[in-house]
Design a protein around this motif. Structure first.
Motif, short mmCIF file in Angstrom:
data_model
loop_
_atom_site.label_atom_id
_atom_site.label_comp_id
_atom_site.label_asym_id
_atom_site.label_seq_id
_atom_site.Cartn_x
_atom_site.Cartn_y
_atom_site.Cartn_z
N VAL A 86 66.35 -6.51 33.25
CA VAL A 86 64.93 -6.83 33.28
C VAL A 86 64.13 -5.59 32.90
CG1 VAL A 86 62.99 -7.51 34.74
CG2 VAL A 86 65.22 -8.62 35.05
N LEU A 87 63.32 -5.71 31.85
CA LEU A 87 62.43 -4.63 31.42
C LEU A 87 61.03 -5.21 31.27
CD1 LEU A 87 61.80 -1.76 30.50
CD2 LEU A 87 62.54 -2.41 28.19
N LEU A 88 60.16 -4.86 32.21
CA LEU A 88 58.79 -5.38 32.22
C LEU A 88 57.82 -4.21 32.14
CD1 LEU A 88 59.15 -7.98 35.14
CD2 LEU A 88 59.64 -8.31 32.71
N VAL A 89 57.16 -4.05 31.00
CA VAL A 89 56.19 -2.97 30.82
C VAL A 89 54.84 -3.52 30.39
CG1 VAL A 89 57.96 -1.27 30.24
CG2 VAL A 89 56.92 -2.63 28.42
N ASP A 90 54.59 -4.79 30.65
CA ASP A 90 53.36 -5.43 30.20
C ASP A 90 52.14 -4.96 30.97
OD1 ASP A 90 55.12 -6.91 32.02
OD2 ASP A 90 53.44 -8.28 32.29
N GLU A 91 50.98 -5.21 30.36
CA GLU A 91 49.67 -4.87 30.93
C GLU A 91 49.54 -3.37 31.19
OE1 GLU A 91 47.52 -7.15 30.84
OE2 GLU A 91 48.84 -8.87 30.57
N ASN A 92 49.82 -2.57 30.17
CA ASN A 92 49.58 -1.13 30.20
C ASN A 92 48.79 -0.76 28.94
OD1 ASN A 92 50.97 0.39 32.52
ND2 ASN A 92 52.53 -1.11 31.94
N ASN A 93 48.85 0.49 28.56
CA ASN A 93 48.17 0.95 27.34
C ASN A 93 49.18 1.54 26.35
OD1 ASN A 93 45.54 0.33 28.37
ND2 ASN A 93 45.66 2.19 29.62
N LEU A 94 50.36 0.96 26.32
CA LEU A 94 51.41 1.48 25.45
C LEU A 94 51.08 1.20 23.98
CD1 LEU A 94 54.46 0.29 27.58
CD2 LEU A 94 53.41 2.56 27.54
N SER A 95 51.54 2.08 23.11
CA SER A 95 51.23 1.95 21.70
C SER A 95 52.48 2.23 20.87
CB SER A 95 50.09 2.91 21.31
OG SER A 95 50.45 4.25 21.64
N GLY A 96 52.30 2.18 19.56
CA GLY A 96 53.43 2.42 18.67
C GLY A 96 54.29 1.18 18.50
N GLU A 97 55.44 1.36 17.84
CA GLU A 97 56.39 0.26 17.67
C GLU A 97 57.46 0.33 18.74
OE1 GLU A 97 57.91 -0.73 13.79
OE2 GLU A 97 56.45 0.59 12.82
N PRO A 98 57.92 -0.81 19.24
CA PRO A 98 59.05 -0.78 20.16
C PRO A 98 60.25 -0.13 19.48
CG PRO A 98 58.03 -2.95 20.13
CD PRO A 98 57.43 -2.18 19.00
#
Length: 998
Positions: free
Chosen positions: A221-233
């Motif tokens: 499980v990898l949940l990083v939603d609702e942040n201010n992350l940028s760039g390409e995965p």
């Protein structure tokens, strides 16, 4: 909850945790007592049992577990016990501790003690769902045996400690969801080779996703939603073949979805790229993710055709494609709809707001799964007709085809959608008659069919929609009379809109049955006859638009009963007679349009006293006499008097002829003011003297004399159900800074709602608290039935799943900027007392508002509602200090046969109410009734005018607030009144002032 259970499955057996422990010098009992002293409170008073009299000593205290011949504490587990206070640093002295679980106490605050870093044997640390603040101690990395760390839903700030990745090599679960963490995701987390769950949802993290995370082979499980992350995965992310959940939504990520993604995640169940800036097409290889249940691709810049092979996802339940640039036309692109008919578990298909979706509505849409609950195809370029077999989707709850070019008739089979709750067909080309079968939709709450080409009569069968709260058929070509059945809809409350049709005949007298209705729009028809007098029975109307018809007769005086009316438009009719003075008693009136009628006589001077009135149009009538000079009459931009040739006076800018002026002695005004002040003061003393027995008498008196108030802030109606993400964003992750209050079943936050600049209040239910789900249902059921200016207004609700798979329920209300009545009567420490003081007049106004609300709930709401928990903290104050009764979490809706007598059959639910306010008969097993609310009201009134809480420490034995007040009457009345209410009034003379001060 899903993550917690998964953790238990992944961790080794408890025998590994609690093996025999070595001796140590730490005094575990002293550490526990220090913990008790710091963690005060608790709904179960669990810590009260922590004392020396317990058999077996501290090892038998609730929540404590010991092991080994030295009786060392190995577990401290007190989840969901309502503990408050802070976490004592002494817990760090429990050097043999393996398990520390204080989750879901909600109110434990302060920082996480750095001393926890000394717990070198700790395996599980769960401090979730509390109010911890400050930084995450970096020295928690010294707990090298940690396998489970959950700190979600707190107010933690600062960075994610990079030390975790260097030292916590056994960590399997890291859950930091819903905090205010900043900085980047530490690259060192890639060293956590045992990690299976990494949850960083709803923080303020920025930067890119570290490529090294792709090396954690066991990550599920990898949940990083609702942040201010940028760039390409990073490409390495797609090498995590063990992933079951990947959620990247709500960031600023870009790039394209890999074409071969279908070969990367054989176990994927939940996949979300939503609300980012992804471009390119949807890969056809997604169809190889055969275990996929939920796919979120909405709110990106995806283009091209939706690949038809998606129909191979047999386990698919939810597919969101809306707000992209996807394409389809009559030649190509709609094949995916046909392929999705193979997805037998599909429940939600949302594909609105793709403007390049054009061409005919595919007929295969009616062959989608019968499990389908939500289907949204609106805001597209789709044309053609709605397939006649749309009734096949028998479990559909929400259907929207709004803002499309769909034409033809509404199919008769739509009446088979017995579970439909919301039907949106507005801004389309639907024509023909409204099928009578719509009357079969017994669960329908909202019907939008405005701005179409519908014609013919409104079917009387719509009167069978007993759950309908909103009906909009405006801007069509409907004719005939308005069916009387529409005015008998029992719960219609938001609005009834039939404007701009060709409806004729009189307005039925049954309109008076709409006692819960907020807005009635009948503008632009051919209605005639007189406006029924009993329209004054619609006591909670806020907007009444009857303009551009042929109504005759006079304006009903009964409109004075509609105290919360904000906008009244009777323009362009054939009304005659004078403007009734009663209009001037509608205290909340903001807009009044009476233009183009045959009205005569003077302009009522009371209109200038309506401080809320901001727009007034009386043009083209036969009005005469002097124009008032106060209030709205001072502002030319908001006033129109054109076409009344016999008016005179007014402000000079009107350029009217002067009137004959009659002098009035200045002393009269002062005398009248003194008399009114005396009456107000006397009324306050009557509250104390008469108490509960004369509440109804006082209510009638005060209603006639209550002061005019500024209109409250108006919130728009008709919002769709709001998402969990929207509420989380609007409250900054339910941060402590936005916390407004805490209650028995949850917490209330200030929320910037829907990014529209509107501020609302969000009540989030603690579903781990017994009875909270029942409270949520009760409050929804009660508030959907009521519409009154003195009741808190519900905007929408949220019943969803959070990012951990846990159930989430919340209600969104209008925001009350002045807090609760309790805040004003009993200011908290540090609050300026004089500033937070209610004057006598304000207390009287608030009292009347509360009694207005109860009178409506008991006598005018159908069926009647018993509030059951009337107390100051449930009385909220608007910007103008008018009161709203809120918190219907334990209210009771009486069955119709019981409403007539306001009695109830024997109840088995136990005592309803709060200590000090609950009626004594409830404690003896009596049933819920209106008299119980009246008792609570009496106690509340005594509290308002004495300033003393019924739970004050001074009340012991047989002495309570009621007896305290009764014993003081009449000689010692000045000894018990709250002297603070005189601080903002000059309604007493020097003798009175001296008596109060002495």
């Amino acid at each position: 909850m899903a993550i917690r259970w998964a953790c238990l499955l992944l961790l080794p057996t408890t025998s590994m945790f609690f093996s025999t422990l070595p001796a140590a010098d730490a005094d575990d009992e002293a550490a526990l007592l220090a913990f008790k002293a710091a963690a005060i409170g608790g709904t179960s008073d669990v810590l009260a049992s922590w004392n020396g009299s317990t058999d077996g000593g501290y090892c038998n205290w609730e929540g404590v577990r010991c092991q080994g011949r030295h009786r060392r504490v190995v577990a401290l587990s007190l989840p969901s016990h309502g503990l408050t206070g802070v976490l004592s640093p002494a817990v760090g002295n429990l050097s043999s501790l393996r398990l520390l679980n204080l989750s879901s106490n909600w109110f434990i605050s302060g920082g996480i003690p750095a001393s926890l870093g000394r717990l070198h044997h700790l395996h599980i640390l769960d401090l979730s769902n509390n109010a911890f603040s400050g930084d995450i101690p970096a020295n928690l990395s010294s707990c090298t045996d940690l396998m489970f760390m959950a700190l979600r839903s707190n107010q933690l700030r600062g960075r994610v400690p990079p030390e975790f990745g260097d030292e916590l090599t056994r960590l399997m679960i890291l859950d930091l969801w819903n905090n205010s963490l900043t900085g980047v995701i530490p690259v060192s987390l890639a060293n956590l080779s045992s990690l299976t769950y990494l949850v960083l949802v709803q923080n303020c993290l920025e930067g890119t996703i570290p490529p090294g995370l792709g090396s954690i082979r066991g990550l599920q499980v990898l949940l990083v939603d609702e942040n201010n992350l940028s760039g390409e995965p990073p490409n390495s992310l797609y090498n995590l073949s063990s992933l079951k959940m990947l959620d990247l939504r709500g960031n600023m990520l870009h790039g394209s979805i890999p074409a071969d993604i279908g070969s990367k995640f054989p176990n994927m169940k939940f996949l979300s790229f939503a609300t980012n800036q992804f471009t390119g097409s949807i890969p056809a290889s997604l169809s190889n993710l055969t275990t996929l249940r939920i796919l979120f691709l909405e709110q990106n810049r995806l283009s091209g055709y939706v690949p038809p092979p998606l129909g191979m996802l047999r386990a698919l339940q939810t597919l969101y494609l809306y707000d992209n640039m996807l394409q389809a036309n009559d030649k190509e692109g709609w094949e995916f709809i046909t392929s999705l008919t193979n997805c037998s578990q599909l429940e939600q298909l949302v594909m609105h707001s793709n403007v390049a979706f054009t061409g005919q509505m595919p007929c295969s849409i009616v062959n989608l799964s019968q499990t389908m609950q939500m289907l949204s195809v609106g805001f597209n370029g789709i044309s053609g007709s709605l397939p006649s077999d749309i009734g096949n989707l028998v479990n559909l709850q929400i259907f929207s085809a709004a803002n499309t070019s769909i034409s033809g008739e509404i199919p008769e089979s739509i009446g088979k959608l017995g579970n439909l709750g919301s039907l949106s067909l507005y801004n389309t080309n639907f024509s023909g008659i409204i099928p009578s079968s719509i009357g079969n939709l017994s669960q329908l709450t909202k019907l939008y069919a405005d701005n179409c080409n519908l014609e013919g009569a409104i079917p009387s069968s719509l009167g069978k929609l007993k759950s309908l709260t909103l009906l909009d058929l405006s801007r069509n070509h409907l004719n005939g009379s308005i069916p009387k059945e529409l005015f008998k809809l029992p719960v219609i409350s938001i609005y009834l809109a039939l404007s701009h049709n060709s409806l004729s005949g009189p307005l039925p007298s049954e309109v008076g049955n709409l006692r819960n209705l907020n807005s009635l729009y009948l503008s632009g028809n051919l209605l005639s006859g007189e406006i029924p007098e009993n329209i004054g029975d619609c006591t909670v109307l806020q907007e009444l638009f009857l303009d551009s018809n042929s109504f005759q007769g006079s304006i009903p005086h009964t409109l004075k009963n509609v105290k919360g009316l904000n906008a009244l438009n009777l323009s362009m009719n054939k009304l005659s007679g004078t403007i009734p003075d009663a209009i001037g008693s509608i205290h909340d009136l903001q807009v009044l349009y009476l233009a183009h009628n045959n009205l005569s006589g003077p302009i009522p001077s009371l209109l200038q006293n309506l401080t809320s009135l901001s727009e007034l149009d009386l043009s083209f009538n036969n009005l005469q006499g002097e124009v008032p000079k106060g209030g709205v009459f001072r502002y030319l931009g908001n006033l129109s008097l054109t076409g009344n040739n016999n008016l005179c006076g007014g402000i000079p800018q009107l350029h009217l002829a002067p009137c004959h002026i009659y002098s009035t002695k200045n002393g009269i005004k002062g005398w009248f003011r003194s008399v009114m002040i005396a009456l107000v003061a006397t009324s306050a003393l009557l509250f104390l003297a008469l108490g509960i027995a004369h509440i109804q008498f006082i209510y009638k008196k005060l209603t006639r004399n209550q002061k005019r108030r500024i209109a409250p802030l108006k919130l728009e109606e008709g919002y769709e159900r709001v998402s969990y993400n929207m509420l989380a964003n609007g409250t900054n992750g339910f941060s402590e800074a936005n916390l407004l209050g805490k209650g028995r079943f949850g917490m209330v936050y200030k929320c910037n709602y829907q990014d529209e600049g509107t501020i609302a209040a969000v009540k989030v239910f603690n579903l781990e608290q017994s009875g909270s789900t029942r409270s949520f249902v009760a409050e929804c059921e009660a508030l959907r039935r009521v519409r009154h200016r003195c009741l808190i207004k519900i905007i929408t609700c949220c019943s969803s799943i959070n990012h951990q798979g846990q159930e989430f329920k919340a209600l969104v209300f209008e925001f009350m900027p002045n807090g609760s009545l309790s805040d004003w009567l009993h200011p908290k420490s540090g609050m300026p007392t004089v500033t937070n003081t209610l004057s006598l007049a304000q207390r009287l106004d608030i009292s009347v508002d509360i009694m207005d609300a109860l009178d409506y709930l008991h006598n005018h709401c159908q069926p009647s509602i018993i509030h059951c928990d009337l107390k100051p903290s449930n009385i909220l104050l608007a910007e103008d200090m008018s009161a709203r009764v809120g918190d219907f979490g334990i209210s009771r809706i009486l069955p119709e046969r019981e409403s007539k007598t306001l009695q109830n059959s024997n109840s088995t639910i136990g005592i309803r109410g709060s200590i000090g306010y609950v009626a004594p008969e409830y404690g003896e097993g009596s049933s819920v009734s209106a008299l119980g609310d009246v008792y609570s009201l009496g106690i509340l009134l005594l509290e308002m005018f004495t300033g003393r809480s019924p739970t004050d420490d001074m009340f012991t034995g047989s002495l309570d607030l009621h007896k305290f007040s009764e014993d003081a009457l009449p000689e010692r009345i000045w000894e018990i009144v709250d002297t603070k209410m005189w601080l903002h009034t000059d309604a007493y003379d020097e003798t009175t002032r001296s008596r109060i001060e002495n």
